[in-house]
Scaffold this motif. Structure first.
Motif, PDB file in Angstrom:
ATOM      1  N   UNK A  23       0.774  -1.232   0.000  1.00 20.86           N
ATOM      2  CA  UNK A  23       0.000   0.000   0.000  1.00 20.86           C
ATOM      3  C   UNK A  23       0.804   1.280   0.000  1.00 20.86           C
ATOM      4  N   UNK A  24       2.129   1.175  -0.094  1.00 23.50           N
ATOM      5  CA  UNK A  24       2.977   2.372  -0.066  1.00 23.50           C
ATOM      6  C   UNK A  24       3.836   2.520  -1.317  1.00 23.50           C
ATOM      7  N   UNK A  25       3.709   1.592  -2.251  1.00 27.72           N
ATOM      8  CA  UNK A  25       4.521   1.627  -3.466  1.00 27.72           C
ATOM      9  C   UNK A  25       3.639   1.391  -4.689  1.00 27.72           C
ATOM     10  N   UNK A  26       4.070   1.954  -5.825  1.00 20.55           N
ATOM     11  CA  UNK A  26       3.302   1.884  -7.067  1.00 20.55           C
ATOM     12  C   UNK A  26       4.191   1.406  -8.201  1.00 20.55           C
ATOM     13  N   UNK A  27       3.721   0.419  -8.960  1.00 22.63           N
ATOM     14  CA  UNK A  27       4.435  -0.073 -10.141  1.00 22.63           C
ATOM     15  C   UNK A  27       3.873   0.587 -11.388  1.00 22.63           C
ATOM     16  N   UNK A  28       4.782   1.122 -12.221  1.00 24.58           N
ATOM     17  CA  UNK A  28       4.436   1.665 -13.537  1.00 24.58           C
ATOM     18  C   UNK A  28       5.244   0.891 -14.568  1.00 24.58           C
ATOM     19  N   UNK A  29       4.598   0.448 -15.667  1.00 23.85           N
ATOM     20  CA  UNK A  29       5.300  -0.439 -16.604  1.00 23.85           C
ATOM     21  C   UNK A  29       4.837  -0.247 -18.040  1.00 23.85           C
ATOM     22  N   UNK A  30       5.768  -0.499 -18.978  1.00 23.96           N
ATOM     23  CA  UNK A  30       5.448  -0.494 -20.397  1.00 23.96           C
ATOM     24  C   UNK A  30       5.016   0.866 -20.908  1.00 23.96           C
ATOM     25  N   UNK A  31       4.145   0.858 -21.935  1.00 18.05           N
ATOM     26  CA  UNK A  31       3.660   2.095 -22.539  1.00 18.05           C
ATOM     27  C   UNK A  31       4.269   2.344 -23.902  1.00 18.05           C
ATOM     28  N   UNK A  60       9.150  -8.398 -22.807  1.00 21.31           N
ATOM     29  CA  UNK A  60       8.613  -7.951 -24.091  1.00 21.31           C
ATOM     30  C   UNK A  60       8.106  -6.530 -23.961  1.00 21.31           C
ATOM     31  N   UNK A  61       8.545  -5.658 -24.855  1.00 20.12           N
ATOM     32  CA  UNK A  61       7.997  -4.302 -24.874  1.00 20.12           C
ATOM     33  C   UNK A  61       6.512  -4.403 -25.197  1.00 20.12           C
ATOM     34  N   UNK A  82       3.329  -5.210 -29.258  1.00 18.80           N
ATOM     35  CA  UNK A  82       4.757  -4.921 -29.161  1.00 18.80           C
ATOM     36  C   UNK A  82       5.154  -3.721 -29.999  1.00 18.80           C
ATOM     37  N   UNK A  83       4.304  -3.362 -30.968  1.00 18.29           N
ATOM     38  CA  UNK A  83       4.551  -2.207 -31.826  1.00 18.29           C
ATOM     39  C   UNK A  83       3.261  -1.894 -32.566  1.00 18.29           C
ATOM     40  N   UNK A  84       3.052  -0.639 -32.963  1.00 26.62           N
ATOM     41  CA  UNK A  84       1.838  -0.303 -33.707  1.00 26.62           C
ATOM     42  C   UNK A  84       1.678  -1.160 -34.964  1.00 26.62           C
ATOM     43  N   UNK A  85       0.462  -1.666 -35.186  1.00 24.36           N
ATOM     44  CA  UNK A  85       0.182  -2.479 -36.357  1.00 24.36           C
ATOM     45  C   UNK A  85       0.553  -3.938 -36.222  1.00 24.36           C
ATOM     46  N   UNK A  86       1.193  -4.320 -35.107  1.00 25.24           N
ATOM     47  CA  UNK A  86       1.561  -5.709 -34.900  1.00 25.24           C
ATOM     48  C   UNK A  86       0.404  -6.476 -34.265  1.00 25.24           C
ATOM     49  N   UNK A  87       0.404  -7.815 -34.407  1.00 28.22           N
ATOM     50  CA  UNK A  87      -0.670  -8.614 -33.814  1.00 28.22           C
ATOM     51  C   UNK A  87      -0.686  -8.496 -32.293  1.00 28.22           C
ATOM     52  N   UNK A  89      -0.524  -9.466 -28.489  1.00 25.95           N
ATOM     53  CA  UNK A  89       0.294 -10.425 -27.746  1.00 25.95           C
ATOM     54  C   UNK A  89      -0.597 -11.362 -26.937  1.00 25.95           C
ATOM     55  N   UNK A  90      -0.233 -12.633 -26.907  1.00 29.66           N
ATOM     56  CA  UNK A  90      -0.950 -13.596 -26.072  1.00 29.66           C
ATOM     57  C   UNK A  90      -0.095 -14.038 -24.885  1.00 29.66           C
ATOM     58  N   UNK A  91       0.956 -13.288 -24.616  1.00 30.24           N
ATOM     59  CA  UNK A  91       1.884 -13.636 -23.542  1.00 30.24           C
ATOM     60  C   UNK A  91       1.592 -12.831 -22.272  1.00 30.24           C
ATOM     61  N   UNK A  92       2.151 -13.315 -21.172  1.00 29.12           N
ATOM     62  CA  UNK A  92       2.006 -12.641 -19.880  1.00 29.12           C
ATOM     63  C   UNK A  92       3.323 -12.742 -19.117  1.00 29.12           C
ATOM     64  N   UNK A  93       3.538 -11.815 -18.208  1.00 35.27           N
ATOM     65  CA  UNK A  93       4.721 -11.815 -17.350  1.00 35.27           C
ATOM     66  C   UNK A  93       4.300 -11.475 -15.924  1.00 35.27           C
ATOM     67  N   UNK A  94       5.148 -11.842 -14.952  1.00 35.26           N
ATOM     68  CA  UNK A  94       4.873 -11.564 -13.550  1.00 35.26           C
ATOM     69  C   UNK A  94       6.033 -10.780 -12.957  1.00 35.26           C
ATOM     70  N   UNK A  95       5.694  -9.679 -12.270  1.00 36.76           N
ATOM     71  CA  UNK A  95       6.692  -8.837 -11.622  1.00 36.76           C
ATOM     72  C   UNK A  95       6.807  -9.219 -10.152  1.00 36.76           C
ATOM     73  N   UNK A  96       8.050  -9.416  -9.696  1.00 38.64           N
ATOM     74  CA  UNK A  96       8.333  -9.713  -8.296  1.00 38.64           C
ATOM     75  C   UNK A  96       8.929  -8.461  -7.656  1.00 38.64           C
ATOM     76  N   UNK A  97       8.170  -7.761  -6.792  1.00 39.81           N
ATOM     77  CA  UNK A  97       8.691  -6.523  -6.213  1.00 39.81           C
ATOM     78  C   UNK A  97       9.871  -6.729  -5.279  1.00 39.81           C
TER      79      UNK A  97
END
Length: 370
Positions: A23-31, A60-61, A82-87, A89-97
């Motif tokens: 409750x005291x930290x925030x994750x920001x990712x990708x974009x 993966x970006x 992963x990039x504009x116009x690309x299919x 993504x069906x993948x997933x990742x997990x972040x370990x803080x």
């Protein structure tokens, strides 16, 4: 305070920021960067130290992805492009803080998607719903499908039925501590320059694993926000201007409207509340608890525009103005820890409003509240 690790924008509804379990930290990712390309950077902001952690890179970006908090405090990121116009993504990742690392999930989603929603349910599963994908013909379609991620064995399973309406860019809000999920608005691509916004809404029942239509919003919305006021009520505000509906009329003020959903009413009903002082879209809204919502930034158009600096607080059906941001922005990241709010990145200016008439992103971060 220090800037975010990169100038980036987040145009999705569930892609920008996640409050971690402590409750005291925030994750920001990708974009996306200024050219529209997806980025791999991520970082954690600590409200206690007012600093960002050492950046960690996604495998993966991705942009237009969705993130959700897992029961063990880790974070699941799914899909995107992963990039504009690309299919999709069906993948997933997990972040370990604890380790500040991303690890790929071995099993893939049943369907690649972007612009989807991700919500944590009361049993610990993550509900992934809707979004967009590219057909074999090269056109874009919205999805009705939904699936569940089981964090115990990291597997995917479809819900018993699909959503009533195909949608993308919608908002999903957990109610009754994840026993129910409200999905509202979004768009359905029809091959035109401006995809029509949706007023249709539906509710997912976690115990039954099924979707049921509920009351429609009074106004079709995309680029709006939806925030829980309580275990059974949700505030929806703003959205893109609707344009001409085809009957010769035009409502330039629709994106300033706000309404509240009540799960406890028959079939789920909506009631209008006081409109905002001005319309906006691609803004962010965060809950401050006790029925209060902070609404931040946004824009009225993504072309030749500068981001809004204004900050509003909603309480008991009315809006009040607070001190504005130092830098106007839209499509940014925002999250709250109690009464403290962090705002980072986003689009500052575009077109004629930008110095070089290109999209100008910002990497600045601001803090609201003491």
């Amino acid at each position: 305070m220090s800037d975010y690790v990169a100038a980036a924008s987040w145009y999705g509804q569930h892609d920008a920021a996640i409050l971690l379990k402590d409750g005291t930290k925030v994750l920001v990712a990708g974009g996306a960067d200024g050219s529209g390309a997806s980025v791999q950077q991520s970082a954690v902001y600590d409200f206690a130290t007012d600093k960002w952690s050492k950046p960690a890179s996604l495998g993966t970006a991705r942009q237009l992805h969705a993130m959700a908090l897992l029961p063990d405090g880790k974070v699941l990121i799914t899909g995107g492009i992963s990039a504009p116009g690309r299919p999709a993504l069906d993948t997933a990742e997990i972040f370990d803080p604890e380790k500040n690392t991303w690890t790929a999930v071995d099993n893939k989603m049943s369907t690649g998607r972007w612009g989807h929603s991700a919500v944590a349910l009361d049993g610990g599963q993550i509900l992934i719903a809707g979004g967009s994908r590219i057909r074999s013909t090269g056109t874009v379609t919205a999805l009705r499908s939904a699936e569940l991620f089981n964090p115990t064995d990291k597997t995917w399973a479809p819900t018993k039925n699909e959503m009533t309406d195909a949608r993308t860019g919608h908002v999903a809000v957990a109610l009754q501590e994840g026993k129910k999920v409200l999905v509202c608005g979004g768009t359905s691509p029809v091959g035109t320059a401006n995809d029509p916004a949706l007023a249709f809404c539906e509710v997912y029942d976690t115990a039954a694993k099924t979707w049921t239509p509920t009351g429609s919003m009074h106004y079709p919305r995309s680029g709006h926000t939806a925030t829980a006021l309580s275990a059974t009520t949700v505030l929806v505000a703003g959205g893109r201007a609707p344009g001409a509906p085809g009957d010769g009329s035009y409502d330039p003020f629709a994106c300033s409207t706000a309404e509240v959903f009540d799960l406890n009413t028959s079939n789920g009903t909506w009631r209008d509340v006081g409109p905002m002082p001005a319309g906006r879209a691609l803004h962010r809204a965060v809950s401050l608890g006790a029925g209060k919502v902070l609404l931040i930034g946004g824009t009225d158009d993504v072309s030749n525009e500068a981001g809004f600096r204004s900050v509003l607080q909603y309480e008991n059906g009315a809006w009040s103005k607070l001190a504005g941001l130092a830098e106007g922005r839209w499509a940014f990241a925002a999250a709250a820890s109690g009464a403290k709010v962090i705002v980072a990145g986003g689009v500052a200016r575009t077109g004629l409003a930008a110095a070089d008439q290109k999209t100008e992103l910002t990497k600045t971060a601001e803090r609201i509240g003491s």
